[in-house]
Design a protein around this motif. Structure first.
Motif, PDB file in Angstrom:
ATOM      1  N   PRO A 421      18.479 -58.978   8.975  1.00 42.94           N
ATOM      2  CA  PRO A 421      19.660 -58.578   9.750  1.00 42.94           C
ATOM      3  C   PRO A 421      19.409 -57.389  10.664  1.00 42.94           C
ATOM      4  N   ASN A 422      18.181 -56.894  10.694  1.00 44.55           N
ATOM      5  CA  ASN A 422      17.885 -55.644  11.383  1.00 44.55           C
ATOM      6  C   ASN A 422      17.500 -55.804  12.845  1.00 44.55           C
ATOM      7  N   PHE A 423      17.494 -57.041  13.338  1.00 43.58           N
ATOM      8  CA  PHE A 423      17.093 -57.298  14.721  1.00 43.58           C
ATOM      9  C   PHE A 423      18.254 -57.896  15.506  1.00 43.58           C
ATOM     10  N   MET A 424      18.245 -57.635  16.792  1.00 45.47           N
ATOM     11  CA  MET A 424      19.267 -58.159  17.692  1.00 45.47           C
ATOM     12  C   MET A 424      19.041 -59.650  17.932  1.00 45.47           C
ATOM     13  N   ASN A 425      20.088 -60.442  17.839  1.00 46.30           N
ATOM     14  CA  ASN A 425      20.020 -61.878  18.106  1.00 46.30           C
ATOM     15  C   ASN A 425      20.856 -62.202  19.339  1.00 46.30           C
ATOM     16  N   VAL A 426      20.293 -63.000  20.253  1.00 45.41           N
ATOM     17  CA  VAL A 426      21.041 -63.430  21.427  1.00 45.41           C
ATOM     18  C   VAL A 426      20.857 -64.921  21.619  1.00 45.41           C
ATOM     19  N   GLY A 427      21.789 -65.517  22.349  1.00 44.54           N
ATOM     20  CA  GLY A 427      21.689 -66.933  22.665  1.00 44.54           C
ATOM     21  C   GLY A 427      20.865 -67.165  23.916  1.00 44.54           C
ATOM     22  N   ARG A 432      24.749 -61.680  23.002  1.00 46.54           N
ATOM     23  CA  ARG A 432      24.747 -61.572  21.542  1.00 46.54           C
ATOM     24  C   ARG A 432      25.893 -62.413  21.012  1.00 46.54           C
ATOM     25  N   PHE A 433      25.682 -63.071  19.832  1.00 41.88           N
ATOM     26  CA  PHE A 433      26.692 -64.046  19.398  1.00 41.88           C
ATOM     27  C   PHE A 433      27.122 -63.909  17.943  1.00 41.88           C
ATOM     28  N   ARG A 434      26.587 -62.947  17.201  1.00 41.50           N
ATOM     29  CA  ARG A 434      26.987 -62.842  15.805  1.00 41.50           C
ATOM     30  C   ARG A 434      26.608 -61.489  15.224  1.00 41.50           C
ATOM     31  N   ASP A 435      27.213 -61.174  14.077  1.00 40.45           N
ATOM     32  CA  ASP A 435      26.716 -60.109  13.214  1.00 40.45           C
ATOM     33  C   ASP A 435      25.448 -60.661  12.579  1.00 40.45           C
ATOM     34  N   GLU A 436      24.326 -60.033  12.842  1.00 39.72           N
ATOM     35  CA  GLU A 436      23.050 -60.565  12.377  1.00 39.72           C
ATOM     36  C   GLU A 436      22.907 -60.586  10.860  1.00 39.72           C
ATOM     37  N   ALA A 437      23.874 -60.012  10.129  1.00 39.09           N
ATOM     38  CA  ALA A 437      23.873 -60.137   8.668  1.00 39.09           C
ATOM     39  C   ALA A 437      24.072 -61.582   8.240  1.00 39.09           C
ATOM     40  N   SER A 438      24.488 -62.446   9.169  1.00 39.31           N
ATOM     41  CA  SER A 438      24.585 -63.876   8.872  1.00 39.31           C
ATOM     42  C   SER A 438      23.234 -64.443   8.458  1.00 39.31           C
ATOM     43  N   THR A 439      22.156 -63.800   8.886  1.00 42.18           N
ATOM     44  CA  THR A 439      20.823 -64.302   8.545  1.00 42.18           C
ATOM     45  C   THR A 439      20.518 -64.203   7.064  1.00 42.18           C
ATOM     46  N   LEU A 440      21.323 -63.454   6.324  1.00 40.83           N
ATOM     47  CA  LEU A 440      21.071 -63.276   4.895  1.00 40.83           C
ATOM     48  C   LEU A 440      21.499 -64.491   4.070  1.00 40.83           C
ATOM     49  N   GLU A 441      22.269 -65.399   4.666  1.00 39.28           N
ATOM     50  CA  GLU A 441      22.693 -66.616   3.974  1.00 39.28           C
ATOM     51  C   GLU A 441      22.305 -67.821   4.821  1.00 39.28           C
ATOM     52  N   ALA A 442      21.611 -68.764   4.208  1.00 41.26           N
ATOM     53  CA  ALA A 442      21.019 -69.876   4.958  1.00 41.26           C
ATOM     54  C   ALA A 442      22.044 -70.680   5.737  1.00 41.26           C
ATOM     55  N   VAL A 443      23.135 -71.072   5.100  1.00 45.36           N
ATOM     56  CA  VAL A 443      24.114 -71.922   5.768  1.00 45.36           C
ATOM     57  C   VAL A 443      24.828 -71.159   6.875  1.00 45.36           C
ATOM     58  N   PHE A 451      25.952 -73.443  16.544  1.00 45.69           N
ATOM     59  CA  PHE A 451      27.181 -73.418  17.336  1.00 45.69           C
ATOM     60  C   PHE A 451      26.949 -72.747  18.689  1.00 45.69           C
ATOM     61  N   ASN A 452      25.917 -71.886  18.735  1.00 42.29           N
ATOM     62  CA  ASN A 452      25.642 -71.106  19.930  1.00 42.29           C
ATOM     63  C   ASN A 452      24.738 -71.813  20.938  1.00 42.29           C
ATOM     64  N   GLY A 453      23.947 -72.792  20.483  1.00 45.02           N
ATOM     65  CA  GLY A 453      23.056 -73.473  21.420  1.00 45.02           C
ATOM     66  C   GLY A 453      21.867 -74.100  20.729  1.00 45.02           C
ATOM     67  N   ALA A 454      20.925 -74.611  21.520  1.00 41.16           N
ATOM     68  CA  ALA A 454      19.773 -75.327  20.970  1.00 41.16           C
ATOM     69  C   ALA A 454      18.826 -74.398  20.222  1.00 41.16           C
ATOM     70  N   TYR A 455      18.882 -73.104  20.522  1.00 39.03           N
ATOM     71  CA  TYR A 455      18.015 -72.122  19.871  1.00 39.03           C
ATOM     72  C   TYR A 455      18.647 -70.754  20.059  1.00 39.03           C
ATOM     73  N   HIS A 456      18.130 -69.756  19.371  1.00 35.80           N
ATOM     74  CA  HIS A 456      18.506 -68.385  19.672  1.00 35.80           C
ATOM     75  C   HIS A 456      17.240 -67.540  19.751  1.00 35.80           C
ATOM     76  N   LEU A 457      17.376 -66.326  20.220  1.00 35.63           N
ATOM     77  CA  LEU A 457      16.233 -65.443  20.401  1.00 35.63           C
ATOM     78  C   LEU A 457      16.408 -64.193  19.545  1.00 35.63           C
ATOM     79  N   LYS A 539      21.310 -57.649  29.931  1.00 37.74           N
ATOM     80  CA  LYS A 539      21.371 -56.189  30.081  1.00 37.74           C
ATOM     81  C   LYS A 539      22.635 -55.626  29.435  1.00 37.74           C
ATOM     82  N   ASP A 540      23.767 -56.269  29.691  1.00 38.53           N
ATOM     83  CA  ASP A 540      25.030 -55.795  29.109  1.00 38.53           C
ATOM     84  C   ASP A 540      24.980 -55.858  27.587  1.00 38.53           C
ATOM     85  N   ALA A 541      24.470 -56.981  27.059  1.00 39.89           N
ATOM     86  CA  ALA A 541      24.389 -57.146  25.606  1.00 39.89           C
ATOM     87  C   ALA A 541      23.431 -56.132  24.998  1.00 39.89           C
TER      88      ALA A 541
END
Length: 652
Positions: A421-427, A432-443, A451-457, A539-541
């Motif tokens: 959860p310590n890194f910035m996630n963007v679509g 940016r599209f979520r609280d990256e703490a979502s990464t702590l739970e697989a589902v 929901f955000n797209g074919a991949y994220h960065l 840049k804004d994100a």
């Protein structure tokens, strides 16, 4: 291609798999020169192949397939040796050997792909072609021949009380339970392997099993059912959920009695049951079929593909038309037919149109939806929630290529960042599209990304990479180890600690970029440009996120202060391409609690049943949110559905 009519989506499936020879990707393969340096034309026509042994390779489903092909002076392929391969045991490796034998026997590269292993088959063909090309000669002539099927035009007729289509966990369970009730059962499977996706899976959930209760772990049934219904917005079959929650515990004992022993795990209060050792599963399932289906006069037919359902004048399903490996057509008459074909997650076009998902198929490639197609054509309803998928792990596109150059631990650095959860996630746009703490739970991680797209960065700054290189994941204050499945880190379990420094981190990430599996920029503008993001959006994100790391307040997504890791003041910056793993589709046929398939009027289609993934849509709203439910339901629905199918057949 798909078309929509009154019954919803209808896939137009090319059931005969086309061969795609990937010759353009195979430049650089070289012969070893054995006899290959003989004078051209020696005992050959000018257009003939040059005798010798040549090496070729191609990318299969699980890695590189490398072969050595020996050409003789009679313009024939004399021998094929498999130098190396890492395809799935029991399926991919078997497909490689079958393709090899067909090429040698028939002296042609126009060979049908093996059912369930088309990607491996095509890679094997491409590797052989790459080697043969080095011998010169008329390659097109070698590809012009075809392999005749001995059974083409031949029709065989069989009879059974119950026919089960598909021999995964649900299909085997249905066949065994139906046979135990006295039915004569024929089960058909289009691949050579029994067990389907259960051979690759980890654990199932059997609520309040005897072993769970013995270990003092008990689920409050009524609370579990009520929460399940609410969490799926009431768009589920409450009776089906109650049946699974109250009956799945019995499945644990049933499997143990059959010799398929599972091991109870208290997984944070969840009742999970780990399946037997991977290498034993198919053998155990085959033993179950032998002791029940075959001992009661039934048959187990592998490498036999169902083509369509037989129906009577009243619309009742009366059997299955199938095709054997040798081309023989089977007409199997039955009073009950059970569809257990594993869904359609292997059909990218169908998944994209029905759900919008463009990630990775982590299930079986053979599951392309023909069981649903046959059922829809026989009058089955397309459920209102059709399209749900079993989205689960997060994957990094870089991993496979990095393993060719670095150790498994080092090659997994980019993927590990996607689980923290310590890194910035963007679509893809750079937002940016979520609280990256979502990464702590697989589902949660999987569904927020999909929901955000074919991949994220995943954005990793220089200062963060330096901290990882110096102190491992403790350097970026990781709260715990990345929640990857055990098989993801099995090769480096001893190194998989929070404190272990990420040696060669910069080299690994630069190689990721060099392989085209991630991006790099000395400035955030350059990173955005290189990654195809909108520069202003990113840049804004980025600036908003940096401000949150400094203030400790994430006003946009509410990310906890302890996860807001500083980005530093200078580049370079990296973007890891992260994709979502789809373990299987969910649903496609509407069933009642007898697992009878329903028509548009929600009335049973006489003689037709469905179990496993095909029927699982009754449990979920629009996508799978369970943990172990997929396997638990597969075995349980198969056990109960087989009993219902037998009763329906024997009581006619």
């Amino acid at each position: 291609m798909f078309i929509r009519n009154s019954k919803g989506f209808r896939p137009v499936l090319a059931l005969g798999l086309c061969l795609i020879l990937l010759t353009g990707l195979l430049a650089g393969c070289q012969g070893n020169g054995n006899d290959g340096d003989k004078e051209a034309g020696s005992n050959q026509q000018e257009t003939g192949f040059k005798a010798g042994t040549y090496t070729g390779e191609a990318e299969g489903k699980e890695g590189t397939i490398k072969v050595e092909v020996t050409m003789d002076q009679a313009d024939q392929i004399k021998d094929i040796q498999i130098v190396s391969q890492s395809e799935t045991a029991g399926l991919g490796d078997s497909a490689i050997e079958q393709i090899k034998e067909q090429i040698l026997t028939h002296q042609t590269l126009t060979v049908d792909a093996i059912s369930g292993a088309s990607e491996t088959s095509n890679a094997m063909l491409a590797a052989v072609e790459a080697a043969v090309k080095q011998a010169g000669g008329d390659l097109e002539a070698l590809k012009a021949g075809t392999v005749a099927k001995a059974g083409e035009g031949k029709v065989e007729q069989l009879e059974a009380d119950v026919v089960v289509v598909g021999a995964g966990a649900s299909g085997v369970s249905a066949a065994v339970s139906a046979a135990d009730k006295g039915a004569k059962v024929i089960i058909i499977e289009k691949t050579a392997v029994i067990g389907g996706a259960s051979n690759l899976s980890w654990a199932g959930k059997f609520y309040n099993s005897s072993v769970a209760l013995e270990n003092g772990v008990k689920v409050a049934v009524e609370t579990e059912i009520a929460d399940w219904i609410v969490n799926n917005h009431w768009r589920v079959d409450a009776a089906a959920i109650r049946q699974y929650v109250t009956k799945s515990g019995e499945t644990y004992d049933w499997l143990n009695e059959k010799g398929y022993n599972t091991t109870f795990i208290n997984f944070g209060g969840e009742q999970l049951h780990m399946l037997p050792a991977y290498e034993t599963r198919e053998t155990l399932l085959r033993a179950m079929l032998a002791e029940s289906v075959e001992q009661h006069g039934g048959q187990v037919l592998t490498e036999t593909t169902a083509k369509k359902l037989m129906t009577g004048t009243d619309g009742a399903v009366t059997g299955v038309v199938a095709e054997k490996k040798d081309g023989t057509t089977l007409e199997i008459s039955a009073k009950s037919v059970v569809i257990a074909t594993g869904g359609y997650a292997g059909n990218k076009e169908m998944v994209k149109e029905s759900f919008g998902f463009e990630g990775i198929n982590g299930g079986l490639g053979q599951n392309i939806g023909e069981g649903l197609q046959m059922s829809w054509e026989a009058g089955a309803k397309v459920p209102d929630n059709f399209g749900g998928q079993m989205l689960h792990q997060t994957l990094a596109r870089a991993t496979g290529n990095l393993k060719k150059e670095f150790t498994p631990y080092e090659a997994s650095y980019p993927m590990m960042t996607a689980y923290l959860p310590n890194f910035m996630n963007v679509g893809p746009s750079g937002a940016r599209f979520r609280d990256e703490a979502s990464t702590l739970e697989a589902v949660a991680a999987a569904n927020t990304s999909a929901f955000n797209g074919a991949y994220h960065l995943v954005i990793v700054s220089k200062s963060q990479l330096d901290a990882l290189a110096a102190k491992g994941m403790t350097g970026v204050n990781a709260p715990k180890l990345p929640g990857m499945p055990p098989e993801f880190y099995a090769d480096f379990a001893d190194q998989f600690t929070l404190e272990n420094p990420w040696t060669n981190a910069e080299q690994v990430f630069d190689a990721m970029v060099g392989n085209g599996d991630g991006f790099k920029g000395n400035t955030i503008e350059e990173l955005a440009t290189n990654a195809g993001m909108d520069v202003e959006v990113f840049k804004d994100a980025f600036n908003s996120y940096v401000e949150a790391t400094k203030s400790g307040v994430d006003s946009e997504f509410g990310k906890a202060k302890e996860y807001l890791e500083p980005m530093g003041e200078e580049g370079p910056y990296y973007a890891v391409v992260a994709e979502i793993n789809n373990l299987g589709s969910v649903g496609g046929l509407l069933v009642n609690t007898k697992f009878q398939v329903l028509n548009d009027s929600r009335v049973p289609v006489k003689g037709l049943y469905a179990v496993g993934l095909e029927s699982e849509g009754v449990l979920f709203n629009d996508t799978y949110v369970g943990n172990g439910v997929g396997l638990g339901y597969a075995f349980t629905s198969g056990r109960l559905g087989g009993e219902s199918a037998a009763a329906g057949a024997l009581n006619q």
